[in-house]
Design a protein around this motif. Structure first.
Motif, PDB file in Angstrom:
ATOM      1  N   ARG A  24     -47.489 -75.900 -27.143  1.00 30.78           N
ATOM      2  CA  ARG A  24     -46.738 -76.628 -26.076  1.00 30.78           C
ATOM      3  C   ARG A  24     -45.881 -77.095 -27.269  1.00 30.78           C
ATOM      4  N   ARG A  25     -44.438 -76.956 -27.444  1.00 26.99           N
ATOM      5  CA  ARG A  25     -43.615 -77.307 -28.151  1.00 26.99           C
ATOM      6  C   ARG A  25     -42.364 -78.487 -27.339  1.00 26.99           C
ATOM      7  N   GLU A  26     -41.789 -79.874 -26.744  1.00 27.77           N
ATOM      8  CA  GLU A  26     -41.446 -80.370 -25.913  1.00 27.77           C
ATOM      9  C   GLU A  26     -40.842 -82.014 -26.376  1.00 27.77           C
ATOM     10  N   LYS A  27     -39.905 -82.203 -26.529  1.00 28.89           N
ATOM     11  CA  LYS A  27     -39.666 -83.469 -26.483  1.00 28.89           C
ATOM     12  C   LYS A  27     -40.160 -84.884 -26.075  1.00 28.89           C
ATOM     13  N   TYR A  28     -40.915 -85.959 -26.198  1.00 31.64           N
ATOM     14  CA  TYR A  28     -41.153 -86.821 -26.463  1.00 31.64           C
ATOM     15  C   TYR A  28     -42.801 -86.667 -25.814  1.00 31.64           C
ATOM     16  N   VAL A  29     -43.022 -85.439 -25.621  1.00 28.08           N
ATOM     17  CA  VAL A  29     -44.540 -84.310 -24.989  1.00 28.08           C
ATOM     18  C   VAL A  29     -45.712 -84.560 -26.882  1.00 28.08           C
ATOM     19  N   GLU A  30     -46.017 -85.382 -27.533  1.00 23.40           N
ATOM     20  CA  GLU A  30     -46.928 -85.426 -28.070  1.00 23.40           C
ATOM     21  C   GLU A  30     -47.524 -84.602 -28.466  1.00 23.40           C
ATOM     22  N   PHE A  31     -48.602 -84.142 -27.419  1.00 25.77           N
ATOM     23  CA  PHE A  31     -49.811 -83.094 -27.561  1.00 25.77           C
ATOM     24  C   PHE A  31     -49.276 -82.124 -26.426  1.00 25.77           C
ATOM     25  N   GLY A  32     -48.724 -80.818 -26.369  1.00 22.61           N
ATOM     26  CA  GLY A  32     -48.386 -80.137 -25.610  1.00 22.61           C
ATOM     27  C   GLY A  32     -49.662 -79.060 -24.980  1.00 22.61           C
ATOM     28  N   GLY A  33     -51.448 -79.188 -26.074  1.00 20.72           N
ATOM     29  CA  GLY A  33     -52.035 -77.816 -25.947  1.00 20.72           C
ATOM     30  C   GLY A  33     -51.636 -76.695 -26.707  1.00 20.72           C
ATOM     31  N   PRO A  34     -52.398 -75.754 -25.515  1.00 14.16           N
ATOM     32  CA  PRO A  34     -52.165 -74.728 -26.413  1.00 14.16           C
ATOM     33  C   PRO A  34     -51.166 -73.862 -25.187  1.00 14.16           C
ATOM     34  N   ASP A  35     -50.302 -72.707 -25.544  1.00 17.49           N
ATOM     35  CA  ASP A  35     -49.941 -72.136 -24.221  1.00 17.49           C
ATOM     36  C   ASP A  35     -49.518 -70.413 -24.818  1.00 17.49           C
ATOM     37  N   GLY A  36     -50.856 -70.051 -26.011  1.00 18.40           N
ATOM     38  CA  GLY A  36     -50.603 -69.116 -26.137  1.00 18.40           C
ATOM     39  C   GLY A  36     -50.839 -67.830 -25.485  1.00 18.40           C
ATOM     40  N   GLY A  37     -49.720 -66.710 -24.875  1.00 18.13           N
ATOM     41  CA  GLY A  37     -50.655 -65.761 -23.822  1.00 18.13           C
ATOM     42  C   GLY A  37     -51.055 -64.446 -24.093  1.00 18.13           C
ATOM     43  N   ASP A  38     -51.547 -63.611 -23.371  1.00 15.31           N
ATOM     44  CA  ASP A  38     -52.204 -62.826 -23.818  1.00 15.31           C
ATOM     45  C   ASP A  38     -51.198 -61.570 -23.535  1.00 15.31           C
ATOM     46  N   GLY A  39     -52.335 -60.480 -24.490  1.00 13.13           N
ATOM     47  CA  GLY A  39     -51.737 -59.808 -25.579  1.00 13.13           C
ATOM     48  C   GLY A  39     -51.311 -58.182 -23.652  1.00 13.13           C
ATOM     49  N   ARG A 122     -57.892 -52.328 -23.989  1.00  6.40           N
ATOM     50  CA  ARG A 122     -58.072 -53.915 -24.001  1.00  6.40           C
ATOM     51  C   ARG A 122     -56.776 -55.146 -23.950  1.00  6.40           C
ATOM     52  N   PRO A 123     -56.475 -56.153 -23.815  1.00 11.73           N
ATOM     53  CA  PRO A 123     -55.287 -56.783 -24.769  1.00 11.73           C
ATOM     54  C   PRO A 123     -56.588 -58.231 -24.166  1.00 11.73           C
ATOM     55  N   GLY A 124     -56.120 -58.608 -26.038  1.00 13.99           N
ATOM     56  CA  GLY A 124     -56.607 -59.450 -26.583  1.00 13.99           C
ATOM     57  C   GLY A 124     -55.983 -60.886 -26.117  1.00 13.99           C
ATOM     58  N   LEU A 125     -56.728 -62.165 -25.773  1.00 16.20           N
ATOM     59  CA  LEU A 125     -57.133 -63.184 -24.921  1.00 16.20           C
ATOM     60  C   LEU A 125     -56.352 -63.985 -25.994  1.00 16.20           C
ATOM     61  N   GLY A 126     -54.882 -65.354 -25.415  1.00 19.98           N
ATOM     62  CA  GLY A 126     -54.516 -66.293 -26.320  1.00 19.98           C
ATOM     63  C   GLY A 126     -55.220 -67.325 -26.401  1.00 19.98           C
ATOM     64  N   ASN A 127     -54.585 -68.507 -27.211  1.00 20.27           N
ATOM     65  CA  ASN A 127     -55.665 -69.540 -27.180  1.00 20.27           C
ATOM     66  C   ASN A 127     -56.001 -70.544 -26.055  1.00 20.27           C
ATOM     67  N   LEU A 128     -54.638 -69.596 -25.400  1.00 18.29           N
ATOM     68  CA  LEU A 128     -55.172 -70.920 -23.817  1.00 18.29           C
ATOM     69  C   LEU A 128     -56.469 -70.956 -23.097  1.00 18.29           C
ATOM     70  N   HIS A 129     -57.042 -69.461 -23.498  1.00 13.04           N
ATOM     71  CA  HIS A 129     -58.431 -69.411 -22.680  1.00 13.04           C
ATOM     72  C   HIS A 129     -60.068 -70.084 -23.609  1.00 13.04           C
ATOM     73  N   PHE A 130     -59.139 -70.965 -24.721  1.00 15.25           N
ATOM     74  CA  PHE A 130     -59.776 -70.942 -25.566  1.00 15.25           C
ATOM     75  C   PHE A 130     -59.630 -72.856 -25.335  1.00 15.25           C
ATOM     76  N   LYS A 131     -59.234 -72.985 -24.099  1.00 15.24           N
ATOM     77  CA  LYS A 131     -59.027 -74.731 -24.142  1.00 15.24           C
ATOM     78  C   LYS A 131     -60.379 -74.884 -23.211  1.00 15.24           C
ATOM     79  N   SER A 132     -61.067 -75.978 -24.289  1.00 15.07           N
ATOM     80  CA  SER A 132     -62.329 -77.056 -22.807  1.00 15.07           C
ATOM     81  C   SER A 132     -61.461 -78.215 -23.546  1.00 15.07           C
TER      82      SER A 132
END
Length: 333
Positions: A24-39, A122-132
């Protein structure tokens, strides 16, 4: 339209879309975190019975049938679009075989009957699924499942209630033209019929049944001689067989012709020869009443199936024949 009852095709399902690695890229947000979507899911291959088709001619030049692949995932948790499915339309009565394993996959017998032949990837998973809790910025995703392929053999077996068998020029095409709206080619030379023909017979405005006319059989047909052996499969679904015999000859020759056809049917399939039969001694107008009666009596004594004399020219005993057919079909219901 040319009649084609066998075809070999290759089908390929759609590949699943890959998952996306994005943050995630947003002004004033330093660590937006993963937001990659699935295929997106890959397209599947379906087969469906179509009531208006009666041949496999559409597959004469179409050898590869592909479904669409799924799209890759995107940023902002956007899921990729699914690939479009592909539907193969076939005539009712089509059997689908796996060429590699020689196993039957399905049998399409009803209009709008729909079966999945090959599931899309079957679709692949985005990096959002691997956040821990330990990995707040995962840079991993999975690939979509690859496409799969199959080689298929399509085999059409016509769906009919009554099947006509007999030697060439026994009067099979004349009978189906006499009792239905079908207009097959009729001539006084052998093998006038080169393709199977279907006719719908309306019986006294009460019921109806479908009659199938196949090319004439000759001695050795079950071994590949002549035309009829490749079409015997079309009467394998019939509930009743009409054995048409040209009665314009000596008793010995007519009986010999009957035995020839019975032997060929038995050699082709024991199951086929066990089906109910009606023996029709055609062209009764060419014989005297006494000779015709003697022939009917002889057949009744020497074989178990019902026997009737008839003439497609004068329509002699044709209504009686239809009565016999309807009664025999009613016994199966």
């Amino acid at each position: 339209m040319k009649f084609i009852d066998e075809a070999t095709i290759r089908i390929q399902s759609g590949k699943g879309g890959n998952g996306c690695v994005s943050f995630r890229r947003e002004k004033y947000v330093e660590f937006g975190g993963p937001d990659g979507g699935d295929g997106g899911k890959g397209g599947s291959i379906f087969v469906e019975g179509h009531p208006s088709l009666n041949t496999l001619v559409d597959f004469k030049h179409t050898r590869l049938i592909q479904a669409k692949p799924g799209s890759n995932g995107g940023s902002s948790q956007c899921t990729g679009s699914a690939g479009d499915d592909k539907t193969i339309y076939v005539p009712c009565g089509t059997i689908i075989w796996d060429v590699e394993t020689n196993t039957k996959i399905c049998d399409i017998t009803q209009p709008n009957q729909r079966i999945c032949l090959l599931e899309g990837g079957r679709p692949g998973l985005g990096n959002l699924h691997f956040k821990s809790g330990r990995n707040r910025a995962p840079r991993q995703s999975t690939l979509g499942e690859p496409s799969r392929e199959k080689r298929l053999r399509l085999e059409l077996r016509l769906l009919a209630d009554v099947g006509l068998v007999g030697l060439p020029n026994a009067g099979k095409s004349s009978l189906i033209a006499c009792v239905s709206a079908a207009r097959p080619k009729v001539a006084d030379y052998p093998f006038t019929t080169l393709d199977p023909k279907l006719g719908v017979v309306d019986y006294k405005q009460q019921t109806s049944f479908v009659m199938a006319d196949i090319p004439g059989l000759i001695e050795g047909a079950a071994s590949g001689i002549g035309l009829g052996d490749q079409f015997l499969k079309h009467i394998s679904r019939c509930r009743l067989l009409l054995h048409m015999i040209d009665a314009n000859g000596t008793l010995e020759s007519v009986w010999h012709n009957y035995q020839v056809i019975q032997a060929e049917i038995k050699e082709y399939s024991n199951e086929l020869v066990q089906k109910k039969q009606i023996v029709v001694l055609n062209k009764s107008d060419c014989l005297s009443d006494e000779d015709m009666n003697d022939m009917v009596i002889f057949f009744n004594k020497n074989q178990a199936s019902p026997v009737i004399s008839a003439s497609t020219v004068t329509r002699h005993h044709i209504p009686d024949l239809l009565d016999m057919i309807v009664k025999q079909l009613a016994c199966d219901d």
